[in-house]
Design an enzyme around this catalytic site. Structure first.
Site, PDB file in Angstrom:
ATOM      1  N   HIS A 115      23.763  66.145  45.080  1.00 27.20           N
ATOM      2  CA  HIS A 115      24.691  66.919  44.360  1.00 27.20           C
ATOM      3  C   HIS A 115      25.846  66.116  43.436  1.00 27.20           C
ATOM      4  O   HIS A 115      26.828  66.189  43.633  1.00 27.20           O
ATOM      5  CB  HIS A 115      25.341  68.433  44.960  1.00 27.20           C
ATOM      6  CG  HIS A 115      25.841  69.316  43.944  1.00 27.20           C
ATOM      7  ND1 HIS A 115      25.589  70.577  43.861  1.00 27.20           N
ATOM      8  CD2 HIS A 115      26.178  68.957  42.351  1.00 27.20           C
ATOM      9  CE1 HIS A 115      26.204  71.180  42.895  1.00 27.20           C
ATOM     10  NE2 HIS A 115      26.530  70.227  42.057  1.00 27.20           N
ATOM     11  N   ARG A 121      20.689  74.378  39.863  1.00 25.19           N
ATOM     12  CA  ARG A 121      21.435  74.962  40.899  1.00 25.19           C
ATOM     13  C   ARG A 121      20.155  75.102  42.179  1.00 25.19           C
ATOM     14  O   ARG A 121      18.981  75.336  41.612  1.00 25.19           O
ATOM     15  CB  ARG A 121      22.031  76.362  41.038  1.00 25.19           C
ATOM     16  CG  ARG A 121      23.487  76.193  40.135  1.00 25.19           C
ATOM     17  CD  ARG A 121      24.554  75.559  41.107  1.00 25.19           C
ATOM     18  NE  ARG A 121      25.839  75.566  40.676  1.00 25.19           N
ATOM     19  CZ  ARG A 121      26.180  74.366  40.181  1.00 25.19           C
ATOM     20  NH1 ARG A 121      25.685  73.331  39.849  1.00 25.19           N
ATOM     21  NH2 ARG A 121      27.746  74.397  39.569  1.00 25.19           N
TER      22      ARG A 121
HETATM   23  P1  NDP Z   1      25.639  75.769  29.081  1.00 26.86           P
HETATM   24  O1  NDP Z   1      26.163  77.417  29.505  1.00 26.86           O
HETATM   25  O2  NDP Z   1      26.149  75.057  28.209  1.00 26.86           O
HETATM   26  O3  NDP Z   1      24.166  75.971  28.619  1.00 26.86           O
HETATM   27  C1  NDP Z   1      23.257  77.100  29.578  1.00 26.86           C
HETATM   28  C2  NDP Z   1      21.959  76.511  28.653  1.00 26.86           C
HETATM   29  O4  NDP Z   1      20.985  77.310  29.271  1.00 26.86           O
HETATM   30  C3  NDP Z   1      21.917  77.342  27.373  1.00 26.86           C
HETATM   31  O5  NDP Z   1      21.071  76.521  26.599  1.00 26.86           O
HETATM   32  C4  NDP Z   1      21.146  78.574  27.369  1.00 26.86           C
HETATM   33  O6  NDP Z   1      20.882  79.249  26.171  1.00 26.86           O
HETATM   34  C5  NDP Z   1      20.384  78.407  28.325  1.00 26.86           C
HETATM   35  N1  NDP Z   1      20.021  79.446  29.190  1.00 26.86           N
HETATM   36  C6  NDP Z   1      20.795  80.277  29.947  1.00 26.86           C
HETATM   37  N2  NDP Z   1      20.016  81.578  30.547  1.00 26.86           N
HETATM   38  C7  NDP Z   1      18.830  81.409  30.077  1.00 26.86           C
HETATM   39  C8  NDP Z   1      17.625  82.086  30.326  1.00 26.86           C
HETATM   40  N3  NDP Z   1      17.495  82.935  30.977  1.00 26.86           N
HETATM   41  N4  NDP Z   1      16.292  81.647  29.523  1.00 26.86           N
HETATM   42  C9  NDP Z   1      16.616  80.365  28.781  1.00 26.86           C
HETATM   43  N5  NDP Z   1      17.463  79.549  28.687  1.00 26.86           N
HETATM   44  C10 NDP Z   1      18.584  80.275  29.194  1.00 26.86           C
HETATM   45  O7  NDP Z   1      25.502  75.066  30.399  1.00 26.86           O
HETATM   46  P2  NDP Z   1      25.840  73.308  30.823  1.00 26.86           P
HETATM   47  O8  NDP Z   1      24.639  72.458  30.037  1.00 26.86           O
HETATM   48  O9  NDP Z   1      27.098  73.143  30.684  1.00 26.86           O
HETATM   49  O10 NDP Z   1      25.388  73.374  32.393  1.00 26.86           O
HETATM   50  C11 NDP Z   1      24.062  74.007  32.995  1.00 26.86           C
HETATM   51  C12 NDP Z   1      24.176  73.722  34.451  1.00 26.86           C
HETATM   52  O11 NDP Z   1      23.982  72.724  35.110  1.00 26.86           O
HETATM   53  C13 NDP Z   1      25.578  74.481  35.010  1.00 26.86           C
HETATM   54  O12 NDP Z   1      25.409  75.952  35.147  1.00 26.86           O
HETATM   55  C14 NDP Z   1      25.409  73.829  36.633  1.00 26.86           C
HETATM   56  O13 NDP Z   1      24.777  74.951  37.241  1.00 26.86           O
HETATM   57  C15 NDP Z   1      24.643  72.825  36.339  1.00 26.86           C
HETATM   58  N6  NDP Z   1      25.121  71.592  36.466  1.00 26.86           N
HETATM   59  C16 NDP Z   1      25.071  70.680  37.707  1.00 26.86           C
HETATM   60  C17 NDP Z   1      25.788  69.432  38.006  1.00 26.86           C
HETATM   61  C18 NDP Z   1      25.174  68.499  39.067  1.00 26.86           C
HETATM   62  O14 NDP Z   1      25.962  67.554  39.436  1.00 26.86           O
HETATM   63  N7  NDP Z   1      24.044  68.969  39.766  1.00 26.86           N
HETATM   64  C19 NDP Z   1      26.847  69.025  37.261  1.00 26.86           C
HETATM   65  C20 NDP Z   1      27.303  70.157  36.224  1.00 26.86           C
HETATM   66  C21 NDP Z   1      26.727  71.092  35.937  1.00 26.86           C
HETATM   67  P3  NDP Z   1      21.600  79.677  24.985  1.00 26.86           P
HETATM   68  O15 NDP Z   1      21.807  78.423  24.580  1.00 26.86           O
HETATM   69  O16 NDP Z   1      20.631  80.377  24.237  1.00 26.86           O
HETATM   70  O17 NDP Z   1      22.696  80.470  25.450  1.00 26.86           O
HETATM   71  C1  OXD Z   2      29.043  71.528  38.319  1.00 30.68           C
HETATM   72  C2  OXD Z   2      28.576  70.769  39.446  1.00 30.68           C
HETATM   73  O1  OXD Z   2      28.811  72.644  37.976  1.00 30.68           O
HETATM   74  O2  OXD Z   2      29.227  69.994  39.956  1.00 30.68           O
HETATM   75  O3  OXD Z   2      30.027  70.940  37.631  1.00 30.68           O
HETATM   76  O4  OXD Z   2      27.669  71.265  39.840  1.00 30.68           O
END
Ligand code: NDP
Ligand code: OXD
Length: 307
Positions: free
Chosen positions: A270, A222
């Site tokens: 995005h 983000r």
């Molecule tokens: P998940 O919720 O599946 O995974 C999040 C990961 O981040 C987990 O491994 C988690 O650790 C880790 N994490 C969270 N907080 C911390 C922290 N404070 N310190 C270290 N690690 C942390 O998310 P997704 O993989 O599904 O998606 C990630 C992000 O990608 C979304 O939230 C969104 O913002 C972004 N996104 C962007 C898109 C785009 O087109 N640009 C499209 C889709 C998503 P743990 O495993 O230990 O819980």
């Molecule tokens: C999502 C995105 O979170 O599009 O799926 O960023």
């Protein structure tokens, strides 16, 4: 019992069509034409106006139209007791891994540089690095697949998450000290974290100071993960070699934003991974039915944790 699509400023016609094809009897409403608010039991939301969900007294669950839920958790008037689910889709996961690999590999093999040289009909071969290390921040549904895909290209991949993971071929780490030492040897850092109070602003001067001079940053998480002024300063001081950014504090990126003309910033609007409206319809309907029947929801978001 009705399902409401609440996605202001986003064309949902494909999703409407797909939902109607999958379930012709569905009582489907599209905001702002909600009908009787008491009919709405399930909402598909993307950037709903804060407070809007409180209008629906029978609401049981809300689905984020994407993988990220920060747009929802930022609503301080989010109704109590309503569950949140998010989209987890094979296409979304695959497309994100593809984007991250493109960003790393095209930089590693100087595609944009050769593209520019070719426009000037200049033939200037130069060697490329024999090995590269990538640190992936976030090993969730998207990060772990991106990490594995990077590894399949022979890259040395380290993955950082809140809880320690075990992923074949990937060195997994947790905690800030381990992250800082991994960053010191990394050529690429890719942010696939969710936006939470802990991760907001994580891509700042203090993190850049730990990175290997000349390293390349990729942010697909983000916009608010990144302190934009710190990135500009790090690039100007050659602390960082470049950045590929897909997400921004303000989207669309304002026309006068300094990122646009920066020679070492690559911008995409995005699009790293777009929710496929056709393919998520079945998932939305499954969540809707589970909510209606009082069965446990899949892909639930932990509201305390924020992701
Ligand atoms: P998940 O919720 O599946 O995974 C999040 C990961 O981040 C987990 O491994 C988690 O650790 C880790 N994490 C969270 N907080 C911390 C922290 N404070 N310190 C270290 N690690 C942390 O998310 P997704 O993989 O599904 O998606 C990630 C992000 O990608 C979304 O939230 C969104 O913002 C972004 N996104 C962007 C898109 C785009 O087109 N640009 C499209 C889709 C998503 P743990 O495993 O230990 O819980
Ligand atoms: C999502 C995105 O979170 O599009 O799926 O960023």
């Amino acid at each position: 019992m009705a399902l409401l699509i609440l996605m202001p400023n986003r064309d949902s016609s494909e999703l409407e069509g797909a939902l109607r094809r999958c379930e012709p009897q569905l009582d489907l409403r599209v905001w702002p034409q909600c009908g009787d608010p008491a009919d709405i039991v399930f909402v598909v939301s993307w950037n709903h106006p804060p407070g809007e969900l409180r209008r629906f007294p029978s609401l049981r669950a809300v689905a984020s139209f994407g993988a990220g839920v920060d747009h929802m958790l930022g609503d301080h008037d989010f109704p109590c007791g309503v569950e949140v689910v998010r989209m987890i889709d094979d296409d979304l996961v695959r497309d994100m891994a593809e984007y991250v690999c493109c960003a790393v590999l095209s930089h590693r093999r100087s595609w944009l540089h050769y593209h520019d040289l070719a426009r000037e009909r200049r033939w200037r071969p130069s060697p490329y690095p024999r090995s590269s290390r990538v640190v992936v921040l976030g090993l969730g549904r998207l990060g772990r697949v991106a990490a594995r895909r990077l590894h399949s290209f022979g890259l040395d991949v380290i993955g950082w998450s809140r809880s320690l993971k075990s992923i074949e071929g990937i060195k997994c780490i947790q905690g800030r000290p381990a992250l800082e030492s991994a960053l010191a040897g990394a050529d690429y850092v890719a942010c696939l974290l969710p936006l939470t109070p802990e991760t907001e602003g994580i891509l700042d001067a203090s993190l850049f100071a730990c990175m290997k001079p000349g390293a390349y940053l990729i942010n697909v998480g983000r916009g608010r993960h990144l302190i934009e002024a710190d990135l500009l300063a790090a690039l100007d001081q050659a602390r960082l070699g470049g950045a590929c950014l897909d997400v921004f504090v303000t989207e669309p990126l304002p026309a006068d934003h300094p990122f646009w003309n920066h020679p070492r910033i690559t911008i995409t609007p995005h699009v790293a991974s777009l929710t496929n409206q056709e393919s998520v319809a079945a998932q939305i309907l499954d969540s809707y039915r589970r909510a209606v029947e009082g069965r446990p929801l899949l892909n639930r978001v932990d509201l305390e944790r924020g992701y």
